[in-house]
Design a protein around this motif. Structure first.
Motif, PDB file in Angstrom:
ATOM      1  N   SER A   1      -5.408  -2.563  -0.870  1.00  0.00           N
ATOM      2  CA  SER A   1      -6.093  -3.850  -0.769  1.00  0.00           C
ATOM      3  C   SER A   1      -7.471  -3.776  -1.407  1.00  0.00           C
ATOM      4  O   SER A   1      -7.880  -4.678  -2.155  1.00  0.00           O
ATOM      5  N   LEU A   2      -8.198  -2.696  -1.135  1.00  0.00           N
ATOM      6  CA  LEU A   2      -9.522  -2.521  -1.736  1.00  0.00           C
ATOM      7  C   LEU A   2      -9.408  -2.387  -3.246  1.00  0.00           C
ATOM      8  O   LEU A   2     -10.182  -2.989  -4.000  1.00  0.00           O
ATOM      9  N   ARG A   3      -8.435  -1.616  -3.708  1.00  0.00           N
ATOM     10  CA  ARG A   3      -8.242  -1.432  -5.148  1.00  0.00           C
ATOM     11  C   ARG A   3      -7.996  -2.779  -5.836  1.00  0.00           C
ATOM     12  O   ARG A   3      -8.558  -3.054  -6.905  1.00  0.00           O
ATOM     13  N   THR A   4      -7.192  -3.609  -5.216  1.00  0.00           N
ATOM     14  CA  THR A   4      -6.898  -4.929  -5.782  1.00  0.00           C
ATOM     15  C   THR A   4      -8.158  -5.787  -5.851  1.00  0.00           C
ATOM     16  O   THR A   4      -8.429  -6.451  -6.857  1.00  0.00           O
ATOM     17  N   ARG A   5      -8.943  -5.777  -4.780  1.00  0.00           N
ATOM     18  CA  ARG A   5     -10.161  -6.590  -4.744  1.00  0.00           C
ATOM     19  C   ARG A   5     -11.203  -6.089  -5.743  1.00  0.00           C
ATOM     20  O   ARG A   5     -11.963  -6.877  -6.314  1.00  0.00           O
ATOM     21  N   LEU A   6     -11.223  -4.782  -5.993  1.00  0.00           N
ATOM     22  CA  LEU A   6     -12.171  -4.226  -6.960  1.00  0.00           C
ATOM     23  C   LEU A   6     -11.743  -4.473  -8.404  1.00  0.00           C
ATOM     24  O   LEU A   6     -12.499  -4.188  -9.335  1.00  0.00           O
ATOM     25  N   GLN A   7     -10.559  -5.010  -8.590  1.00  0.00           N
ATOM     26  CA  GLN A   7     -10.078  -5.357  -9.927  1.00  0.00           C
ATOM     27  C   GLN A   7     -10.170  -6.860 -10.193  1.00  0.00           C
ATOM     28  O   GLN A   7      -9.703  -7.336 -11.229  1.00  0.00           O
ATOM     29  N   ALA A   8     -10.799  -7.588  -9.292  1.00  0.00           N
ATOM     30  CA  ALA A   8     -10.930  -9.037  -9.460  1.00  0.00           C
ATOM     31  C   ALA A   8     -11.728  -9.349 -10.729  1.00  0.00           C
ATOM     32  O   ALA A   8     -12.668  -8.628 -11.074  1.00  0.00           O
TER      33      ALA A   8
ATOM     34  N   GLN B   1     -18.685  -7.987  -3.598  1.00  0.00           N
ATOM     35  CA  GLN B   1     -18.411  -8.220  -2.182  1.00  0.00           C
ATOM     36  C   GLN B   1     -17.411  -7.198  -1.642  1.00  0.00           C
ATOM     37  O   GLN B   1     -17.543  -6.722  -0.506  1.00  0.00           O
ATOM     38  N   ALA B   2     -16.436  -6.829  -2.458  1.00  0.00           N
ATOM     39  CA  ALA B   2     -15.444  -5.839  -2.033  1.00  0.00           C
ATOM     40  C   ALA B   2     -16.103  -4.481  -1.804  1.00  0.00           C
ATOM     41  O   ALA B   2     -15.814  -3.786  -0.817  1.00  0.00           O
TER      42      ALA B   2
ATOM     43  N   ALA C   1     -16.565  -2.391   1.698  1.00  0.00           N
ATOM     44  CA  ALA C   1     -16.088  -1.009   1.839  1.00  0.00           C
ATOM     45  C   ALA C   1     -17.170  -0.096   2.389  1.00  0.00           C
ATOM     46  O   ALA C   1     -16.882   0.882   3.087  1.00  0.00           O
ATOM     47  N   GLY C   2     -18.423  -0.409   2.072  1.00  0.00           N
ATOM     48  CA  GLY C   2     -19.518   0.390   2.600  1.00  0.00           C
ATOM     49  C   GLY C   2     -19.918  -0.026   4.004  1.00  0.00           C
ATOM     50  O   GLY C   2     -20.348   0.800   4.814  1.00  0.00           O
ATOM     51  N   THR C   3     -19.779  -1.299   4.298  1.00  0.00           N
ATOM     52  CA  THR C   3     -20.133  -1.801   5.628  1.00  0.00           C
ATOM     53  C   THR C   3     -19.142  -1.318   6.679  1.00  0.00           C
ATOM     54  O   THR C   3     -19.514  -1.019   7.823  1.00  0.00           O
ATOM     55  N   TYR C   4     -17.888  -1.243   6.273  1.00  0.00           N
ATOM     56  CA  TYR C   4     -16.825  -0.778   7.181  1.00  0.00           C
ATOM     57  C   TYR C   4     -16.096   0.401   6.526  1.00  0.00           C
ATOM     58  O   TYR C   4     -14.958   0.272   6.075  1.00  0.00           O
ATOM     59  N   PRO C   5     -16.764   1.556   6.435  1.00  0.00           N
ATOM     60  CA  PRO C   5     -16.189   2.703   5.715  1.00  0.00           C
ATOM     61  C   PRO C   5     -14.916   3.249   6.358  1.00  0.00           C
ATOM     62  O   PRO C   5     -14.786   3.282   7.579  1.00  0.00           O
ATOM     63  N   ARG C   6     -13.997   3.642   5.504  1.00  0.00           N
ATOM     64  CA  ARG C   6     -12.749   4.269   5.945  1.00  0.00           C
ATOM     65  C   ARG C   6     -12.448   5.406   4.978  1.00  0.00           C
ATOM     66  O   ARG C   6     -12.655   5.265   3.764  1.00  0.00           O
TER      67      ARG C   6
END
Length: 222
Positions: free
Chosen positions: A11-18, A26-27, A31-36
């Protein structure tokens, strides 16, 4: 759980390809605000190809929000990438962590990288993590880069040497006697900045050119 982690990373990868940079920004912020842990690989991968400066900076911030040991290990691997941006952005990120393992990974090859942006990032990172017993060695390597590149590159090198403090003075003094006029000019400008850190690089270059002219050397273009 594995499926959930994979879904989160994808999901993150997809959003970072917007297509929209603001959406990618924003993506990265999210990712930094809610790190995993599963985000680290995706963030590192994106650093290598992200075209927008502000998004890249947010990617670095997001990485610093994740656990240092594992994240630093992953970012360090990018230093040998064939992609220049991967090397430069990883150096920038590592400078933010300040992890001691970064210093031995910043090789002479990186400090003298053919890509100017990689070299500049290496100079900044090296200054940030160099241990006291490595400062003189670093100054010697940086001195090999005098008169390299355009105005911005030369200013970056001067700033790095200024940041090293007294140990840089000896190599700067030696470079002032170099047979190449451009090297002498750059060394003179750097010396002025060491003595007067608040002086702008442009003013330091102007003064160096003036001194060279008085000494009978051909004036070089600022």
């Amino acid at each position: 759980m594995t499926h959930t982690r994979h879904h989160g990373a994808q999901s993150l990868r997809t959003r970072l390809q917007a297509p929209d940079p603001s959406a990618r920004l924003q993506a990265a912020l999210s990712a930094g605000t809610y790190p995993r842990p599963e985000y680290v690989e995706v963030l590192v991968e994106r650093c290598a190809v992200e075209p927008d400066f502000y998004v890249r900076d947010m990617l670095t911030w997001a990485l610093t929000r994740h656990g240092a040991p594992a994240t630093v290990d992953r970012v360090l691997r990018e230093l040998t990438s064939q992609i220049p941006q991967a090397r430069s952005q990883s150096l920038h990120t590592l400078s933010k962590f300040g992890d001691p393992r970064t210093w031995p990974a910043i090789t002479t090859a990186l400090l003298q990288d053919d890509d100017a942006e990689v070299a500049r990032a290496a100079w900044r990172a090296a200054v940030a993590v160099v241990p006291p017993d490595g400062v003189a060695e670093l100054a010697e390597v940086l001195a090999t880069q005098f008169d390299r590149g355009d105005h911005d590159v030369q200013r970056s090198l001067s700033r790095a040497l200024v940041a090293l403090g007294d140990p840089a003075s000896a190599v700067v003094e030696r470079a002032k006697a170099h047979p190449d006029t451009g090297v002498r000019r750059h060394a003179m400008a750097t010396e002025r900045l060491i003595e007067n850190p608040d002086e702008g690089f442009e003013a330091a270059v102007h003064e160096a050119n003036r001194v060279l002219a008085l000494l009978g050397s051909p004036e070089v273009r600022e």
